[in-house]
Design an enzyme around this catalytic site. Structure first.
Site, PDB file in Angstrom:
ATOM      1  N   ARG A 104     -11.953   0.560  -1.631  1.00  0.00           N
ATOM      2  CA  ARG A 104     -12.657   0.422  -2.924  1.00  0.00           C
ATOM      3  C   ARG A 104     -13.925   1.255  -3.044  1.00  0.00           C
ATOM      4  NH1 ARG A 104     -10.160  -4.070  -1.460  1.00  0.00           N
ATOM      5  NH2 ARG A 104      -8.814  -5.036  -3.008  1.00  0.00           N
ATOM      6  N   HIS A 129      -7.987   2.737  -3.792  1.00  0.00           N
ATOM      7  CA  HIS A 129      -6.945   3.603  -3.243  1.00  0.00           C
ATOM      8  C   HIS A 129      -6.664   4.862  -4.067  1.00  0.00           C
ATOM      9  CE1 HIS A 129      -6.432   0.748  -0.146  1.00  0.00           C
ATOM     10  NE2 HIS A 129      -5.496  -0.009  -0.663  1.00  0.00           N
ATOM     11  N   HIS A 203      -0.901   3.312   4.733  1.00  0.00           N
ATOM     12  CA  HIS A 203      -0.895   1.909   4.299  1.00  0.00           C
ATOM     13  C   HIS A 203       0.415   1.203   4.665  1.00  0.00           C
ATOM     14  CE1 HIS A 203      -1.933  -1.569   1.887  1.00  0.00           C
ATOM     15  NE2 HIS A 203      -3.046  -0.996   1.476  1.00  0.00           N
ATOM     16  N   TYR A 205       2.896  -1.550   6.029  1.00  0.00           N
ATOM     17  CA  TYR A 205       2.904  -2.991   6.256  1.00  0.00           C
ATOM     18  C   TYR A 205       3.857  -3.236   7.424  1.00  0.00           C
ATOM     19  CZ  TYR A 205       1.038  -3.941   1.509  1.00  0.00           C
ATOM     20  OH  TYR A 205       0.285  -4.012   0.368  1.00  0.00           O
ATOM     21  N   GLU A 340      -5.307  -0.270   8.416  1.00  0.00           N
ATOM     22  CA  GLU A 340      -5.639   1.008   7.775  1.00  0.00           C
ATOM     23  C   GLU A 340      -6.868   1.596   8.457  1.00  0.00           C
ATOM     24  OE1 GLU A 340      -5.834  -0.122   3.447  1.00  0.00           O
ATOM     25  OE2 GLU A 340      -4.952  -1.893   4.334  1.00  0.00           O
TER      26      GLU A 340
HETATM   27  C1  GLA Z   1      -5.811  -2.854   0.738  1.00  0.00           C
HETATM   28  C2  GLA Z   1      -6.832  -3.682   0.041  1.00  0.00           C
HETATM   29  C3  GLA Z   1      -6.215  -4.947  -0.430  1.00  0.00           C
HETATM   30  C4  GLA Z   1      -5.031  -4.661  -1.323  1.00  0.00           C
HETATM   31  C5  GLA Z   1      -4.060  -3.796  -0.599  1.00  0.00           C
HETATM   32  C6  GLA Z   1      -2.941  -3.367  -1.499  1.00  0.00           C
HETATM   33  O1  GLA Z   1      -5.517  -3.312   1.962  1.00  0.00           O
HETATM   34  O2  GLA Z   1      -7.959  -3.945   0.836  1.00  0.00           O
HETATM   35  O3  GLA Z   1      -7.170  -5.731  -1.106  1.00  0.00           O
HETATM   36  O4  GLA Z   1      -5.461  -4.032  -2.487  1.00  0.00           O
HETATM   37  O5  GLA Z   1      -4.686  -2.656  -0.090  1.00  0.00           O
HETATM   38  O6  GLA Z   1      -2.326  -4.422  -2.134  1.00  0.00           O
END
Ligand code: GLA
Length: 376
Positions: A104, A129, A203, A205, A340
């Site tokens: 952010r 992002h 990013h 998961y 991340e």
């Molecule tokens: C990052 C942000 C989260 C969210 C994810 C995507 O990790 O810190 O708050 O926005 O990306 O969903």
């Protein structure tokens, strides 16, 4: 030469050629295969130990990552989709390269050399992002840069001056390399023609028990970080570097993700769980172990090494079962975790944080290594 004899000579010559070839024991070439993926391409990198990574040039997305468990059985350990369409329609950054600025920027504003820049607000009052069409949603150009040692894919994207509100023409190169040491290495390089800010990351998961197999709360996590950056109600760092000691943010010794996640801690409540930046003890600058994750059922272990000063540990708090991923599997609450590697969120507005400014003539270089193993 009688006919029969000449046939025998031919057969002998054939056998000799074949056996000579085999006796040379040439190493089986590590492979990179290209296949269509909707309007993009999918590059499949394989090593000699059964590890396979598939990457698309759309968003630089790591689409699948197959890694053996403790019995040797391969499993795909990253969340995502089977088709490009899935990623285009709705994706919370599954597997993507995030840029220009990962995480952010407060109120979508920052000043550089006395000039104000404003970005799209795509996360409440903040920019997240990279904005509306970040690096996760653009087509990268791809080049096979494999060596005899390892398959490697280089992705390049040239972001125009002013794109998504950021200054400077930014040329980014991201190279995925899969080694026989079971490492998926990501090298980042970037240059600019004007002063700018950036924070590139991946990013993915992960669910080491296999994507779609359940939540990640039993995974045991170690983070090499004695401090983290607490956030305000909109997930912008307050500027404080807070000691993790005595808080649910202490992962200096391996702890299950779920062990403390529902404690009534103000930071956990703000993040809806873990969604914070940890300040790595290494301080960044050279490659060091940042995180180690162990999943008890499969025995899979993931180690993350990076030269970045921070790591965003996010546990899929925003996943709510509305996404159907690979094979139609429903991705429920906390079905994946992200690590991340990055500079700290909102650094352009926080002079005390490590700088994210890149100037003409400089080349930004960063590296993150994902190393896989198993434990009994
Ligand atoms: C990052 C942000 C989260 C969210 C994810 C995507 O990790 O810190 O708050 O926005 O990306 O969903």
């Amino acid at each position: 030469m009688p006919r029969k004899l000449s046939w025998m000579a031919l057969a002998l010559a054939f056998i000799l050629t074949v056996s000579c070839r085999n006796s040379k024991k040439e190493p089986v070439m590590t492979a990179m295969k290209k296949q269509p993926f909707g309007t993009a391409d999918l590059y499949v990198l394989a090593n000699h130990n059964g590890v396979e990574a598939a990457i698309t040039n759309y968003g630089g997305i790591l689409v699948s990552l197959k890694v053996p468990d403790r019995t040797g059985a391969p499993g795909d350990i990253v969340l995502g989709y089977d088709t490009l369409d899935g990623y285009i329609k709705q994706s919370p950054y599954f597997g993507a390269i995030v840029g220009r600025y990962g995480n952010r920027i407060a109120k979508g504003r920052f000043a550089l050399n006395g000039k104000e820049y404003s970005l799209a607000l795509n996360d409440g009052e903040n920019s997240l992002h990279g904005g509306l069409k970040g690096f996760d949603k653009v087509m990268w150009s791809a080049r096979d840069v494999s060596t005899s040692q390892a398959p490697a894919l280089e992705l390049t994207y040239v972001s125009k001056d002013g794109e998504e509100g950021y200054p400077g023409t930014l040329t980014s190169k991201v190279t995925y390399t899969l080694t026989d040491a079971n490492e998926l290495r990501i090298d980042y390089a970037a240059t600019t023609d004007k002063d700018t800010v950036l924070n590139l990351t991946n990013h993915s998961y992960f669910n080491l028990a296999g994507e779609g197999s359940g939540d990640v709360l039993a995974h045991e996590v170690m983070l090499a970080a004695g401090k983290f950056t607490p956030v305000n109600a909109t997930l912008i760092p307050t500027g404080e570097l807070k000691d993790v000691k005595g808080t649910p943010f202490d992962f200096t010794t391996p702890t299950a993700i779920g062990a403390r996640v529902n404690e009534k801690d103000e930071q956990l409540i703000r993040g809806r769980g873990y969604d914070h930046n940890w300040v790595l003890d290494s301080g960044g600058g050279s490659l060091a172990l940042a995180a180690r994750v162990y999943e008890p059922k499969s025995g899979r272990v993931l180690e993350v090494l990076t030269d970045q000063p921070g790591i965003q540990f996010y546990i899929g708090n925003f996943l709510d079962g509305s996404i159907k991923g690979k094979g139609g599997k429903v991705y429920g609450h906390r079905y994946g975790f992200c690590l991340e590697t990055q500079h700290f969120p909102d650094s352009p507005n926080q002079p005390a944080f490590p700088s994210t400014v890149l100037r003409p003539g400089q080349t930004l270089r960063e590296v993150t290594v994902h190393k896989f193993a198993v434990e009994k």
